[in-house]
Design an enzyme around this catalytic site. Structure first.
Site, PDB file in Angstrom:
ATOM      1  N   HIS A  80       0.780  -0.849   0.451  1.00 31.95           N
ATOM      2  CA  HIS A  80      -0.151   0.041  -0.195  1.00 31.95           C
ATOM      3  C   HIS A  80       0.987   1.439  -0.906  1.00 31.95           C
ATOM      4  CE1 HIS A  80      -3.638  -2.178   0.403  1.00 31.95           C
ATOM      5  NE2 HIS A  80      -3.137  -2.848   1.783  1.00 31.95           N
ATOM      6  N   ASN A 153     -10.355  -3.042   2.437  1.00 29.42           N
ATOM      7  CA  ASN A 153     -10.236  -3.168   0.719  1.00 29.42           C
ATOM      8  C   ASN A 153     -11.251  -3.035   0.431  1.00 29.42           C
ATOM      9  OD1 ASN A 153      -7.197  -3.649   0.959  1.00 29.42           O
ATOM     10  ND2 ASN A 153      -7.307  -5.230   1.031  1.00 29.42           N
TER      11      ASN A 153
HETATM   12 FE1  HDE Z   1      -1.999  -4.015   5.189  1.00 30.41          FE
HETATM   13  N1  HDE Z   1      -0.659  -3.784   5.858  1.00 30.41           N
HETATM   14  N2  HDE Z   1      -1.944  -6.505   6.564  1.00 30.41           N
HETATM   15  N3  HDE Z   1      -3.974  -5.754   5.381  1.00 30.41           N
HETATM   16  N4  HDE Z   1      -3.216  -3.000   4.961  1.00 30.41           N
HETATM   17  C1  HDE Z   1      -0.516  -2.605   5.642  1.00 30.41           C
HETATM   18  O1  HDE Z   1       0.787  -0.802   7.578  1.00 30.41           O
HETATM   19  C2  HDE Z   1      -1.195  -7.093   7.146  1.00 30.41           C
HETATM   20  C3  HDE Z   1      -4.488  -6.728   5.127  1.00 30.41           C
HETATM   21  C4  HDE Z   1      -4.492  -2.604   4.509  1.00 30.41           C
HETATM   22  O2  HDE Z   1      -3.655   3.695   3.959  1.00 30.41           O
HETATM   23  C5  HDE Z   1       0.451  -2.617   6.164  1.00 30.41           C
HETATM   24  O3  HDE Z   1       0.676   1.315   7.395  1.00 30.41           O
HETATM   25  C6  HDE Z   1      -0.437  -8.568   7.312  1.00 30.41           C
HETATM   26  C7  HDE Z   1      -5.701  -7.116   4.966  1.00 30.41           C
HETATM   27  C8  HDE Z   1      -4.360  -1.391   4.369  1.00 30.41           C
HETATM   28  O4  HDE Z   1      -1.520   3.661   5.122  1.00 30.41           O
HETATM   29  C9  HDE Z   1       0.841  -3.541   7.020  1.00 30.41           C
HETATM   30  C10 HDE Z   1      -1.700  -9.007   6.920  1.00 30.41           C
HETATM   31  C11 HDE Z   1      -6.790  -5.897   4.681  1.00 30.41           C
HETATM   32  C12 HDE Z   1      -2.641  -0.543   4.134  1.00 30.41           C
HETATM   33  C13 HDE Z   1       0.280  -4.549   6.981  1.00 30.41           C
HETATM   34  C14 HDE Z   1      -2.241  -7.569   5.793  1.00 30.41           C
HETATM   35  C15 HDE Z   1      -5.898  -5.258   4.778  1.00 30.41           C
HETATM   36  C16 HDE Z   1      -1.791  -1.732   4.951  1.00 30.41           C
HETATM   37  C17 HDE Z   1       1.908  -2.249   5.712  1.00 30.41           C
HETATM   38  C18 HDE Z   1      -1.996  -9.867   7.334  1.00 30.41           C
HETATM   39  C19 HDE Z   1      -8.029  -5.867   4.602  1.00 30.41           C
HETATM   40  C20 HDE Z   1      -3.079   0.664   4.346  1.00 30.41           C
HETATM   41  C21 HDE Z   1       2.226  -0.232   6.104  1.00 30.41           C
HETATM   42  C22 HDE Z   1      -1.958 -10.531   8.436  1.00 30.41           C
HETATM   43  C23 HDE Z   1      -8.647  -5.583   5.288  1.00 30.41           C
HETATM   44  C24 HDE Z   1      -2.933   1.534   4.783  1.00 30.41           C
HETATM   45  C25 HDE Z   1       1.413   0.273   7.079  1.00 30.41           C
HETATM   46  C26 HDE Z   1      -2.771   2.841   4.929  1.00 30.41           C
HETATM   47  C27 HDE Z   1      -1.039  -1.371   5.679  1.00 30.41           C
HETATM   48  C28 HDE Z   1       0.732  -5.900   7.220  1.00 30.41           C
HETATM   49  C29 HDE Z   1      -3.452  -7.952   5.341  1.00 30.41           C
HETATM   50  C30 HDE Z   1      -5.789  -3.313   4.124  1.00 30.41           C
HETATM   51  C31 HDE Z   1       3.107  -4.675   6.553  1.00 30.41           C
HETATM   52  C32 HDE Z   1       0.074  -8.438   8.025  1.00 30.41           C
HETATM   53  C33 HDE Z   1      -6.914  -8.377   5.052  1.00 30.41           C
HETATM   54  C34 HDE Z   1      -5.635  -0.970   3.138  1.00 30.41           C
HETATM   55  O5  HDE Z   1       1.519  -3.489   8.293  1.00 30.41           O
END
Ligand code: HDE
Length: 697
Positions: A80, A153
């Site tokens: 993202h 999302n």
């Molecule tokens: Fe994320 N995800 N994610 N994700 N995610 C990040 O956090 C992570 C997942 C989502 O505009 C990171 O600040 C893991 C699902 C959005 O700043 C990080 C897992 C969904 C955004 C991270 C998921 C998301 C992130 C990277 C599996 C939809 C952007 C930078 C367990 C429900 C937020 C940050 C923004 C961002 C980890 C799965 C949505 C690395 C470990 C499912 C919208 O922490």
């Protein structure tokens, strides 16, 4: 006049200092200073020994400026990374007191400030806006009881069921480890290799290959919290909940050919669209909806509500709209706000709680870690964009970049400093403080420590089939064509048959179309861990079936040149405005053209730089001479040809017909004269036209 520092805290001193020195500010913007507040006399030349001599190490002005510049970048988000954001508010429709005690859900009409960031997933921060990808939809609610982050999302399910697979997913989809490409796209070996070995991705793959992954505008996307969360009321009763965002402008997507051409025409297409809409006062709006249910309902479903690869169809459980979000203010500074905002699904308020969804559970610790690594300090929550808008009081102290200067000795608890008349600091409150819902664990929710998944998680195909069968015929052809496109980019010959072998569990017809599309024999069906079942289609999942036929929030491109009819242009511009649309005047020269009545009309965009993929419909208003001149311009022919190929309405003057003919436009309901028929057509896309312009799988 007094110079105004850009640091609010030093504003007051500026004036005094100037008076003391008795100097006059060179202009209203005030004096340039170093970060130590020293006024700078020369911002053009570094300090040298002699005119042609070496630069001197003592030049602290130069050194500080370059030092700061050298450190301007922070690590981009692992996923993202490319995003754009805006401020706004959330307003509640009805009180939800019966199911949650969360303060923001109590009083109808109550408003809470929000900051919302949209993003792509795979690409780096400098990548383009319109690849085929999932879009992040993250909302920070600054409530009176602390920050609640709904980090979702634009697709209601996810690729995986368990957090332990996330690094594998991301490593596979991002640019390949040895070669550093491709950027921002899943159409390559490693992604499909991994996906082909992970049948649980199948449902999400169907969404990613559908038109949802190529939205027309961030303003025209749905959003989802994905996981099942809990709402908890004052009595401590828990209700399961799934969150939905519904765009007021309706859903709309681009066509794949259009999305690819947009990458060339405007890398910032979505970011610009959001910024300009807000700037013009056309504030984007979404309604927040919930699907609320209890354990009994959950038990009645043929899938597990803790499985993030499953939806609950709206036809099975309707979405109740509970409020609206309006984005009404652009950021002042992209870095300070959009880049430094730190979302975290663990940020919840009393009245909202988690479930055991194993994907959600993994996310709960991931985000805090990532913010520390990205923003460099455990004090990132003090940055203005992250700071709650309610009191923050605790005994956490120090750390890098500490901005708060606590007074007194009370940095521990319990303490009896009050007895000596000193400040004692804050105390816990069992009544208003956050309490985790005391869930009575069922038999399969406790016991031996196991690395295992619930049985129903093994159904990887039923809901993939549900999505496919809920789409229009044209949308299904898009899904088949997207698989074909992506797999055509895969050089590992053994991978596409494995994907198609999985697709045979979803829908035989889809599998056949993809095999034929890439030109290989239909591979054998892969055994399913659990045989899929048929679920009633959910018409709510189709974009085309639910699109709003309107030009509100859309852009109409008007191509004109020397000699065009001034009245016809004005009439159209007025009509578009009246319907809430935006006209984009396109002419061979950006300075504009001289119209038939002798008036001069300035353009919004030059023809070669404003291709028709940047608008939703086109009107070609040309005189015979103007048209003749444009017949020799490839960009004019392409403008019309692409509008036709992208299934858009084309309104035109009779004199413009030769240009339409040269562009291969064939008559249909979307090709009209000017006036009302064009306005009626401009809010639609003509999907019936598609077989005339391209072969879909
Ligand atoms: Fe994320 N995800 N994610 N994700 N995610 C990040 O956090 C992570 C997942 C989502 O505009 C990171 O600040 C893991 C699902 C959005 O700043 C990080 C897992 C969904 C955004 C991270 C998921 C998301 C992130 C990277 C599996 C939809 C952007 C930078 C367990 C429900 C937020 C940050 C923004 C961002 C980890 C799965 C949505 C690395 C470990 C499912 C919208 O922490």
């Amino acid at each position: 006049m007094a110079s105004k520092s850009h640091y609010e805290t030093t504003d007051g001193n500026g004036g005094e200092t100037h008076q003391r020195i008795g100097a006059k500010a060179p202009h209203d913007a005030g004096y340039l200073t170093t970060n130590q507040g020293i006024r700078v006399s020369d911002n053009q030349n570094s300090l040298k020994s002699g005119t042609r001599g070496p630069a001197l190490l003592e030049d602290f002005v130069l050194r500080e400026k370059i030092f700061h510049f050298d450190h301007e970048r922070i690590p981009e988000r692992i996923v993202h990374a490319r995003g754009t954001a805006a401020h706004g508010y959330f307003e509640l429709y009805d009180s939800l007191t019966d199911i949650t005690k969360a303060d923001l859900f109590q009083r109808p009409g109550a408003k809470v400030p929000v900051f919302t960031r949209f993003s792509t997933v795979a690409g780096g921060a400098g990548s383009v806006d319109t690849p085929r990808d999932v879009r992040g939809f993250a909302v920070k609610f600054y409530t009176q009881e602390g920050n609640w982050d709904l980090v979702g999302n634009n697709i209601p399910v996810f690729f995986i069921q368990d957090a332990i697979k996330f690094p594998d997913l991301i490593h596979a989809v991002k640019m390949e480890a040895d070669r550093g490409y491709p950027q921002a796209g899943s159409a390559h070996d490693t992604f499909w290799d991994w996906a082909s070995l992970m049948p649980e991705t199948t449902h999400m793959l169907m969404w990613a290959m559908s038109d949802r992954a190529i939205p027309r505008s961030l303003r025209m996307m749905e959003g989802f919290g994905i996981h099942t969360f809990r709402l908890v009321n004052a009595d401590g009763t828990s209700t399961f909940v799934k969150f939905h965002w519904k765009p007021k402008l309706g859903m709309q997507s681009t066509l794949w050919d259009e999305a690819m051409k947009l990458q060339a025409a405007d890398n910032d297409y979505h970011r610009r669209d959001l910024h300009e809409a807000i700037e013009s006062g056309a504030f984007p709006e979404w309604e927040l909806g919930i699907q609320a249910f209890d354990q009994k309902f959950a038990n009645s479903l043929p899938y597990d509500v803790l499985d993030a690869t499953k939806i609950i169809p709206e036809e099975v459980l309707p979405v109740r709209l509970i409020g609206r979000m309006v984005l009404d203010r652009n950021v002042d500074n992209f870095f300070a706000e959009t880049e430094q905002v730190a979302y975290c699904p663990a940020n919840i308020v009393p009245g909202i709680d988690f479930t055991n969804d194993p994907l959600l559970q993994g996310r709960l610790f991931s985000y805090l870690d990532t913010q520390k690594s990205r923003l460099g300090t455990s004090n990132f929550h003090q940055l203005p964009i992250n700071a709650p808008k309610c009191p923050v009081m605790n005994f956490q102290r120090d750390g890098q970049m500490q901005m708060i200067v606590p007074k007194g000795r009370a940095s521990y608890e319990p303490n009896s400093l009050g007895d000596a008349g000193e400040e004692t600091g804050p105390r816990e409150c069992p009544v208003t403080g956050f309490t985790t819902f005391a869930h009575q664990a069922a038999k399969d929710e406790q016991g031996d420590k196991l690395r295992i998944r619930p049985e129903l998680f093994a159904d990887h195909y039923s809901q993939a089939r549900l999505l496919f069968r809920s789409l229009t015929e044209n949308e299904r052809a898009h899904v088949a064509s997207s698989f074909t496109f992506e797999l055509s980019k895969v050089a590992l010959a053994h991978v596409p048959p494995r994907i198609i072998g999985n697709l045979r569990n979803v829908d035989e017809d889809l599998a056949k179309r993809v095999a034929a599309g890439i030109g290989i024999p239909l591979p054998p069906k892969n055994p399913a861990a659990r045989e899929p079942i048929d679920i009633n289609p959910s018409p709510a999942l189709s974009i085309q079936a639910n699109m709003k036929e309107t030009i509100a929030g859309r852009a109409i491109g008007i191509l004109y040149a020397d000699g065009s009819d001034a009245k016809a242009i004005k009439k159209l511009v007025d009509a578009v405005k009246k319907q809430g649309g935006r006209s984009v005047l396109v002419s061979p020269k950006v300075g504009g053209a001289t119209l038939a009545d002798g008036s001069h009309l300035k353009a919004d965009g030059q023809l070669a730089g404003t291709p028709s993929q940047t608008v939703d419909a086109i009107a070609v208003i040309l005189s015979s001479a103007g048209c003749k001149a444009l017949l020799k311009e490839a960009s004019a022919v392409q403008f019309v040809m692409d509008a036709f190929g992208h299934l858009k309405a084309i309104g035109h003057t009779p004199e413009a017909k030769p240009l339409l003919d040269k562009a291969g436009v064939e008559p249909d309901a979307g090709v009209t004269g000017l006036g009302d028929p064009f306005i009626a057509a401009a809010g639609k896309r003509f999907f019936d036209r598609e077989p005339k312009v391209r072969t879909l799988a």
